[in-house]
Design a protein around this motif. Structure first.
Motif, PDB file in Angstrom:
ATOM      1  N   ARG A 133       8.170   4.544   0.824  1.00 41.69           N
ATOM      2  CA  ARG A 133       8.844   5.825   1.041  1.00 41.69           C
ATOM      3  C   ARG A 133       8.426   6.811  -0.048  1.00 41.69           C
ATOM      4  O   ARG A 133       8.458   6.485  -1.226  1.00 41.69           O
ATOM      5  CB  ARG A 133      10.363   5.623   1.007  1.00 41.69           C
ATOM      6  N   GLU A 134       8.048   8.014   0.364  1.00 38.22           N
ATOM      7  CA  GLU A 134       7.643   9.031  -0.600  1.00 38.22           C
ATOM      8  C   GLU A 134       8.678  10.152  -0.660  1.00 38.22           C
ATOM      9  O   GLU A 134       9.473  10.334   0.256  1.00 38.22           O
ATOM     10  CB  GLU A 134       6.265   9.596  -0.251  1.00 38.22           C
TER      11      GLU A 134
ATOM     12  N   GLU B 102       0.849  -1.186   0.000  1.00 44.82           N
ATOM     13  CA  GLU B 102       0.000   0.000   0.000  1.00 44.82           C
ATOM     14  C   GLU B 102       0.892   1.246   0.000  1.00 44.82           C
ATOM     15  O   GLU B 102       2.072   1.193   0.344  1.00 44.82           O
ATOM     16  CB  GLU B 102      -0.900   0.003   1.239  1.00 44.82           C
ATOM     17  N   CYS B 103       0.293   2.372  -0.367  1.00 44.25           N
ATOM     18  CA  CYS B 103       1.068   3.604  -0.507  1.00 44.25           C
ATOM     19  C   CYS B 103       1.715   4.015   0.819  1.00 44.25           C
ATOM     20  O   CYS B 103       2.845   4.493   0.847  1.00 44.25           O
ATOM     21  CB  CYS B 103       0.163   4.727  -1.033  1.00 44.25           C
ATOM     22  N   ASP B 104       0.999   3.804   1.948  1.00 40.63           N
ATOM     23  CA  ASP B 104       1.550   4.229   3.242  1.00 40.63           C
ATOM     24  C   ASP B 104       2.673   3.317   3.722  1.00 40.63           C
ATOM     25  O   ASP B 104       3.305   3.596   4.747  1.00 40.63           O
ATOM     26  CB  ASP B 104       0.451   4.340   4.301  1.00 40.63           C
ATOM     27  N   GLU B 105       2.932   2.239   2.992  1.00 40.48           N
ATOM     28  CA  GLU B 105       4.040   1.347   3.334  1.00 40.48           C
ATOM     29  C   GLU B 105       5.310   1.697   2.569  1.00 40.48           C
ATOM     30  O   GLU B 105       6.353   1.079   2.784  1.00 40.48           O
ATOM     31  CB  GLU B 105       3.670  -0.110   3.015  1.00 40.48           C
TER      32      GLU B 105
END
Length: 317
Positions: A234-235, A229-232
């Motif tokens: 690094r951004e 998932e996106c929250d897992e």
């Protein structure tokens, strides 16, 4: 369109710009000054990856083998899917372990008019017993173009030579010279390492844009065929420059690896070369598919049906 044009530029002067790569947006803008609009508007550019001109050894997965002098300074033949990524990993794993690979793969940073600049060459001292007292490493930029019209490629070499990237271009920084270019037909490549496996990972070669402040740009959810998932993940915040105005991009950072849950790895591989998502035309969203383990008759019998199931979500993997 099924062909790409690989390009290798040699840095002739220090580069003031993004520390990890020359953005595809910068490459497209530079080409826009050389090409007519009716050609330029159909071009898509990858990010340019920095590579040192040093001795190297082809990785095991590559169709070529052996040690080559100044491997990063040219474009070896491309026969298989894996060959495409030889010079597109910032770690440059082809560098010889017998040499100071970490030092050779690190830019010198020089102050130019108060700005940090990546040096176009690096000069290292040699031990006193060596024949030459110094060793010089030249730096190169590897990128590729593809087009949405069949008659666009190849771009003429005269339009690719002498391009400038980065800041302070009026003062001569970021000058490049065309070192090598070649056309690669994606349909003619060998994808057998993908076809002979049943489990895969995806490497983000360049950042994947999930939100953009660029006018009329749509936000993008991560594909359903990523296990994570996106929250897992690094951004990183990036910027897209257009006519001196900076537009903020929120991206899933490059270099990360996610598990692939689709069932069409070869199709995904081809789409990943041409990039996916918002601002793919400017180099974002490049993916590499890598197998986790081989699948033979025994493992097929043990597993029964393949675990991959196509989900009814729009868009191809």
């Amino acid at each position: 369109m099924n062909k790409i044009q690989q390009i290798n530029w040699k840095l002739e002067m220090d580069y003031i710009g993004h520390p990890y790569y020359v953005s595809g947006n910068a490459i497209r803008h530079a080409l826009g000054q050389q090409l007519p609009y009716e050609v330029h508007c159909h071009l898509h550019a990858s990010h340019g990856i920095f590579a040192p001109g040093q001795f190297g050894k082809f990785p095991d997965a590559h169709s070529q083998n052996g040690v080559r002098p100044y491997l990063g300074s040219g474009l070896p033949p491309v026969e298989s899917y894996e060959d495409l990524f030889l010079l597109r990993q910032p770690s440059q794993p082809w560098l010889l372990d017998s040499r100071p690979r970490d030092a050779l793969n690190t830019h010198d940073v020089r102050r130019q008019s108060g700005h940090p600049a990546l040096a176009h060459e690096m000069i290292q001292g040699q031990p006193a017993a060596e024949r030459n007292q110094y060793q010089t490493t030249k730096w190169y930029v590897h990128a590729y173009l593809h087009a949405d019209r069949a008659d666009i490629l190849p771009v003429d070499e005269s339009a690719l030579d002498g391009l400038q990237f980065g800041g302070k271009r009026n003062y001569g920084y970021g000058v490049t010279r065309l070192k090598d270019t070649q056309i690669v037909d994606l349909e003619a490549l060998d994808y057998s390492r993908l076809e002979d496996n049943n489990a895969f990972r995806l490497e983000l070669v360049t950042p994947f844009v999930v939100a953009s402040e660029y006018p009329n740009a749509a936000d993008q959810e991560i594909p359903w065929w990523w296990a994570e998932e996106c929250d897992e993940l690094r951004e990183r915040e990036e910027q897209l420059l257009e006519q001196c105005e900076a537009h903020t991009l929120q991206t899933v950072d490059h270099g990360q690896v996610v598990t692939y849950e689709g069932d069409r790895p070869v199709t995904t591989a081809k789409n990943g070369i041409r990039r996916i998502g918002t601002h793919s035309k400017c180099g974002f969203g490049e993916l590499r598919v890598t197998p986790i383990r081989p699948c033979n008759n025994h493992c097929q019998n043990a597993k029964g049906k393949a675990k991959f199931v196509e989900k009814p979500v729009p868009g191809d993997p």
